[in-house]
Design a protein around this motif. Structure first.
Motif, mmCIF file in Angstrom:
data_model
loop_
_atom_site.group_PDB
_atom_site.id
_atom_site.type_symbol
_atom_site.label_atom_id
_atom_site.label_comp_id
_atom_site.label_asym_id
_atom_site.label_seq_id
_atom_site.Cartn_x
_atom_site.Cartn_y
_atom_site.Cartn_z
ATOM 1 N N ARG A 179 0.845 -1.207 0.000
ATOM 2 C CA ARG A 179 0.000 0.000 0.000
ATOM 3 C C ARG A 179 0.875 1.250 0.000
ATOM 4 N NH1 ARG A 179 -0.653 4.180 1.980
ATOM 5 N NH2 ARG A 179 0.817 3.598 3.593
ATOM 6 N N THR A 180 0.740 2.013 -1.020
ATOM 7 C CA THR A 180 1.503 3.261 -1.160
ATOM 8 C C THR A 180 0.578 4.281 -1.799
ATOM 9 O OG1 THR A 180 3.641 2.174 -1.346
ATOM 10 C CG2 THR A 180 3.446 4.291 -2.441
ATOM 11 N N THR A 181 0.538 5.469 -1.239
ATOM 12 C CA THR A 181 -0.339 6.507 -1.798
ATOM 13 C C THR A 181 -0.040 6.699 -3.284
ATOM 14 O OG1 THR A 181 -0.568 7.622 0.315
ATOM 15 C CG2 THR A 181 -0.898 8.972 -1.663
ATOM 16 N N ARG A 183 -0.019 8.657 -6.663
ATOM 17 C CA ARG A 183 -0.094 10.008 -7.253
ATOM 18 C C ARG A 183 0.132 9.959 -8.758
ATOM 19 N NH1 ARG A 183 2.956 10.824 -2.611
ATOM 20 N NH2 ARG A 183 1.784 11.828 -0.949
ATOM 21 N N GLN A 279 -4.764 19.698 -6.638
ATOM 22 C CA GLN A 279 -3.881 18.518 -6.668
ATOM 23 C C GLN A 279 -4.193 17.662 -7.894
ATOM 24 O OE1 GLN A 279 -2.828 16.939 -2.529
ATOM 25 N NE2 GLN A 279 -4.932 17.624 -2.284
ATOM 26 N N TRP A 281 -2.585 15.574 -9.518
ATOM 27 C CA TRP A 281 -2.141 14.164 -9.520
ATOM 28 C C TRP A 281 -3.223 13.242 -8.966
ATOM 29 C CZ3 TRP A 281 0.298 18.214 -6.989
ATOM 30 C CH2 TRP A 281 0.134 18.292 -5.607
ATOM 31 N N PHE A 282 -4.053 13.750 -8.083
ATOM 32 C CA PHE A 282 -5.162 12.941 -7.585
ATOM 33 C C PHE A 282 -6.393 13.077 -8.491
ATOM 34 C CE2 PHE A 282 -3.640 13.383 -2.875
ATOM 35 C CZ PHE A 282 -2.811 12.290 -3.021
ATOM 36 N N VAL A 336 -5.887 9.152 -0.158
ATOM 37 C CA VAL A 336 -6.846 9.977 0.590
ATOM 38 C C VAL A 336 -6.224 11.345 0.791
ATOM 39 C CG1 VAL A 336 -6.040 9.242 2.900
ATOM 40 C CG2 VAL A 336 -8.360 10.130 2.629
ATOM 41 N N THR A 337 -7.048 12.376 0.799
ATOM 42 C CA THR A 337 -6.559 13.716 1.110
ATOM 43 C C THR A 337 -7.622 14.497 1.878
ATOM 44 O OG1 THR A 337 -5.835 15.852 0.221
ATOM 45 C CG2 THR A 337 -7.275 14.567 -1.183
ATOM 46 N N ALA A 338 -7.128 15.342 2.799
ATOM 47 C CA ALA A 338 -8.028 16.250 3.511
ATOM 48 C C ALA A 338 -7.923 17.663 2.942
ATOM 49 C CB ALA A 338 -7.684 16.267 4.998
ATOM 50 N N ALA A 339 -6.994 17.857 1.992
ATOM 51 C CA ALA A 339 -6.817 19.192 1.387
ATOM 52 C C ALA A 339 -7.840 19.346 0.266
ATOM 53 C CB ALA A 339 -5.392 19.335 0.869
ATOM 54 N N PHE A 376 5.902 7.572 -2.246
ATOM 55 C CA PHE A 376 6.818 7.214 -1.159
ATOM 56 C C PHE A 376 6.960 5.699 -1.113
ATOM 57 C CE2 PHE A 376 7.781 7.077 3.565
ATOM 58 C CZ PHE A 376 9.086 7.527 3.395
ATOM 59 N N PRO A 390 8.709 11.725 0.198
ATOM 60 C CA PRO A 390 7.264 11.973 0.187
ATOM 61 C C PRO A 390 6.961 13.422 -0.169
ATOM 62 C CG PRO A 390 8.052 11.806 2.453
ATOM 63 C CD PRO A 390 9.207 11.501 1.553
HETATM 64 C C1 LIG Z 1 -5.275 12.198 6.342
HETATM 65 C C2 LIG Z 1 -4.317 12.181 5.187
HETATM 66 C C3 LIG Z 1 -4.232 13.282 4.365
HETATM 67 C C4 LIG Z 1 -3.362 13.278 3.267
HETATM 68 N N1 LIG Z 1 -3.339 14.361 2.429
HETATM 69 C C5 LIG Z 1 -2.544 14.334 1.331
HETATM 70 C C6 LIG Z 1 -2.554 15.420 0.417
HETATM 71 O O1 LIG Z 1 -3.249 16.414 0.611
HETATM 72 N N2 LIG Z 1 -1.788 15.345 -0.688
HETATM 73 C C7 LIG Z 1 -0.985 14.265 -0.941
HETATM 74 O O2 LIG Z 1 -0.311 14.249 -1.990
HETATM 75 N N3 LIG Z 1 -0.942 13.222 -0.077
HETATM 76 C C8 LIG Z 1 -1.715 13.230 1.044
HETATM 77 N N4 LIG Z 1 -1.707 12.176 1.918
HETATM 78 C C9 LIG Z 1 -0.807 11.048 1.661
HETATM 79 C C10 LIG Z 1 0.448 11.153 2.537
HETATM 80 O O3 LIG Z 1 1.304 12.138 2.006
HETATM 81 C C11 LIG Z 1 1.129 9.783 2.535
HETATM 82 O O4 LIG Z 1 0.297 8.885 3.252
HETATM 83 C C12 LIG Z 1 2.510 9.834 3.185
HETATM 84 O O5 LIG Z 1 3.411 10.584 2.417
HETATM 85 C C13 LIG Z 1 3.075 8.433 3.384
HETATM 86 O O6 LIG Z 1 3.138 7.744 2.164
HETATM 87 P P1 LIG Z 1 2.371 6.379 1.908
HETATM 88 O O7 LIG Z 1 0.890 6.619 2.075
HETATM 89 O O8 LIG Z 1 2.698 6.012 0.493
HETATM 90 O O9 LIG Z 1 2.870 5.409 2.908
HETATM 91 C C14 LIG Z 1 -2.553 12.151 3.017
HETATM 92 C C15 LIG Z 1 -2.644 11.030 3.845
HETATM 93 C C16 LIG Z 1 -3.521 11.042 4.917
HETATM 94 C C17 LIG Z 1 -3.632 9.817 5.788
#
Ligand SMILES: Cc1cc2nc3c(=O)[nH]c(=O)nc-3n(C[C@H](O)[C@H](O)[C@H](O)COP(=O)(O)O)c2cc1C
Length: 390
Positions: A179-181, A183, A279, A281-282, A336-339, A376, A390
Motif C-alpha cells: 500500500r503506497t499513496t 499520485r 492537486q 495528480w489525484f 486519501v486527502t483532507a486538502a 513514497f 514523500p
Molecule cells: C489524512 C491524510 C491526508 C493526506 N493528504 C494528502 C494530500 O493532501 N496530498 C498528498 O499528496 N498526499 C496526502 N496524503 C498522503 C500522505 O502524504 C502519505 O500517506 C505519506 O506521504 C506516506 O506515504 P504512503 O501513504 O505512500 O505510505 C494524506 C494522507 C492522509 C492519511
C-alpha cells in the motif's frame, strides 16, 4: 420583540500585523499590530467583526429563553439581528432565525462546530499556496520550518529494551507493504466495472443489518464505526469506469447500487481538480470518493458530545484505510486527502456544510506505467526501485 442569542458563538481577539513605515522611520520594528473582535458562529457564512459593546450585549441574552430587548441601544440591536447573532421572533428576521434553528437542531458540540466550519475551504489552490510559501520541497520546508521533531519519540525507559520477533511475512504483511499513496494514475485507462463494483462492495456496502428497535437500524460493514452508526456517506465522482456514465453518484449501501445525481455546473475534470484544491495528480483518478459524514445520524445519539466529531473523523479514516487496502489487493492505486475545497463539493453534490458536508476525498484506479510525481516507496514494493521522498 422577543430575542434570544444564537446557540453557538465564540469570540476571538484576532491580531493582524502590517508594515508600518512611519514606525520604522521613528526607530521602531516597522510592524503595526491591530486587534479586533470576531464572532465565530458556525450557522453564519462568515465570521463577523463586532464591537466590545455588541459582544457584551449579546452575552446578556440566554440562548434558550426568549426575552425583551428593550434596554439595548437601537443601533446595537439592529446590527446583532441583521448579522444573525441575535435571533428574534420578527418576520423580517425569519431567514436569520431559520439558519440558526437549522444548526441548533443538529446537536453539534459547539467547539467542534466552530472548528468544522472554520476549516472548510472554497476556491483554495493548495498546490499554488505551498509553492508560494516554498513548502513544496524538502529544502523549502527546512528553510521555512526548520528541522522537524525526530521521526520517533525518544523516552527514558525504566529497564532495558525488550527486542521483539519479526516472523516471516504472510499475505497480509505483503498486502500492507504494497500500500503506497498513488499520485500517478493512468489518465487513459478506464477501470473495469467489475473491479469498481468490488471496491464499493468491500468498502461501503452493508454486509448485513439489524433492526434493533422502532426506526433504529444498524448496518454491518467491513469497517468499524463509532456507535455502529455508519454515518459516513460515499458520494462518487466517476470519470472513467467501463459501463458507468461519467458523472456524480450517491452510493446506496443496502442495494449496492449507484444513484445518479444531477450533472455539475462545470466539466467533471475541472470539478475534480478544484475539489482537490489543485492537486492534479489525484484529480486524474478514474473514481473519486467523497467521504461525507451525516452528522444528524451520529449526533442523534452523541448529542452535544465532546468526542462525537473526533469519532466522525476517525470513521472516515477507517473507511479510507479499508479502501486503500482493498485497492492494493486488487492491484489498483489509491489515496486519501483532507486538502479539499468543501464548498465546491457541497455545491456540486447538494450537501449542506454542517449537516452532511465532506471531510475528505479518496480515489482509486490503475497506476500509470511511469512515476512522474513522487510516491513514497523507499523499499521499492510498488515501483521496484528506491522511491523518491514523500
Ligand atoms: C489524512 C491524510 C491526508 C493526506 N493528504 C494528502 C494530500 O493532501 N496530498 C498528498 O499528496 N498526499 C496526502 N496524503 C498522503 C500522505 O502524504 C502519505 O500517506 C505519506 O506521504 C506516506 O506515504 P504512503 O501513504 O505512500 O505510505 C494524506 C494522507 C492522509 C492519511
Amino acid at each position: 420583540m422577543n430575542v434570544r442569542r444564537c446557540a453557538c458563538v465564540f469570540f476571538e481577539s484576532r491580531e493582524t500585523a502590517s508594515f508600518d513605515l512611519a514606525g520604522l522611520l521613528a526607530g521602531g520594528a516597522g510592524v503595526a499590530r491591530t486587534r479586533r473582535w470576531l464572532a465565530l458562529a458556525p450557522h453564519l457564512e462568515q465570521e463577523i467583526e463586532v464591537s466590545e459593546a455588541e459582544m457584551t450585549w449579546l452575552g446578556r441574552f440566554s440562548p434558550q429563553l426568549w426575552s425583551m430587548a428593550d434596554a439595548m441601544p437601537e443601533d446595537i440591536l439592529s446590527r446583532l439581528l441583521e448579522t444573525g447573532l441575535l435571533v428574534s421572533d420578527e418576520p423580517r428576521f425569519a431567514s436569520q432565525r431559520a439558519a440558526e434553528e437549522r444548526h441548533r437542531a443538529l446537536n453539534w458540540w459547539p467547539l467542534a462546530a466552530v472548528v468544522h466550519k472554520a476549516s472548510c475551504w472554497s476556491g483554495v489552490d493548495s498546490v499554488a499556496s505551498m509553492q508560494r510559501l516554498g513548502m513544496d520541497t524538502v529544502a523549502g520546508l527546512l528553510r521555512t520550518c526548520g528541522t522537524p521533531p525526530p521521526a520517533v519519540a525518544e523516552r527514558d525507559g525504566c529497564g532495558p529494551d525488550i527486542p521483539l520477533q519479526r516472523p516471516p511475512a504472510d499475505s497480509l504483511d505483503t498486502l500492507l507493504e504494497r500500500r503506497t499513496t498513488c499520485r500517478n494514475f493512468d489518465p487513459e485507462r478506464g477501470l473495469e466495472q467489475a473491479l469498481f463494483a468490488r471496491m464499493l462492495d468491500r468498502v461501503f456496502a452493508a454486509q448485513g443489518s439489524v433492526i434493533a428497535g422502532e426506526g433504529i437500524e444498524f448496518l454491518k460493514k467491513h469497517t468499524p464505526s463509532g456507535g455502529g452508526l455508519h454515518a459516513t456517506e460515499a458520494y462518487l465522482l466517476v470519470q472513467r469506469v467501463q459501463g458507468v456514465p461519467p458523472g456524480l453518484y450517491h452510493y446506496r449501501p443496502h442495494e449496492h447500487a449507484l444513484r445518479p445525481l444531477p450533472a455539475p455546473a462545470m466539466p467533471l475534470d475541472d470539478l475534480a481538480r478544484r475539489a482537490l484544491a489543485g492537486q492534479w495528480w489525484f484529480a486524474q483518478a478514474p473514481v473519486l470518493v467523497i467521504y461525507a459524514p451525516r452528522v444528524a445520524r451520529s449526533y442523534w445519539k452523541y448529542r452535544d458530545h465532546p468526542k462525537a466529531y473526533r469519532a466522525l473523523l476517525m470513521d472516515v479514516g477507517h473507511l479510507s484505510q479499508t479502501l486503500c487496502l482493498s485497492a492494493t489487493d486488487l492491484g489498483l492505486g489509491a489515496f486519501v486527502t483532507a486538502a479539499i475545497n468543501e464548498g465546491e463539493l457541497e455545491r456540486a453534490f447538494g450537501l449542506a456544510p454542517l449537516c452532511d458536508g465532506p471531510v475528505a476525498v479518496g480515489g482509486f484506479g490503475w497506476r500509470a506505467a511511469r512515476q512522474e510525481i513522487a510516491e513514497f516507496d523507499p523499499v521499492g514494493k510498488v515501483w521496484g526501485c528506491a522511491g523518491l521522498e514523500p
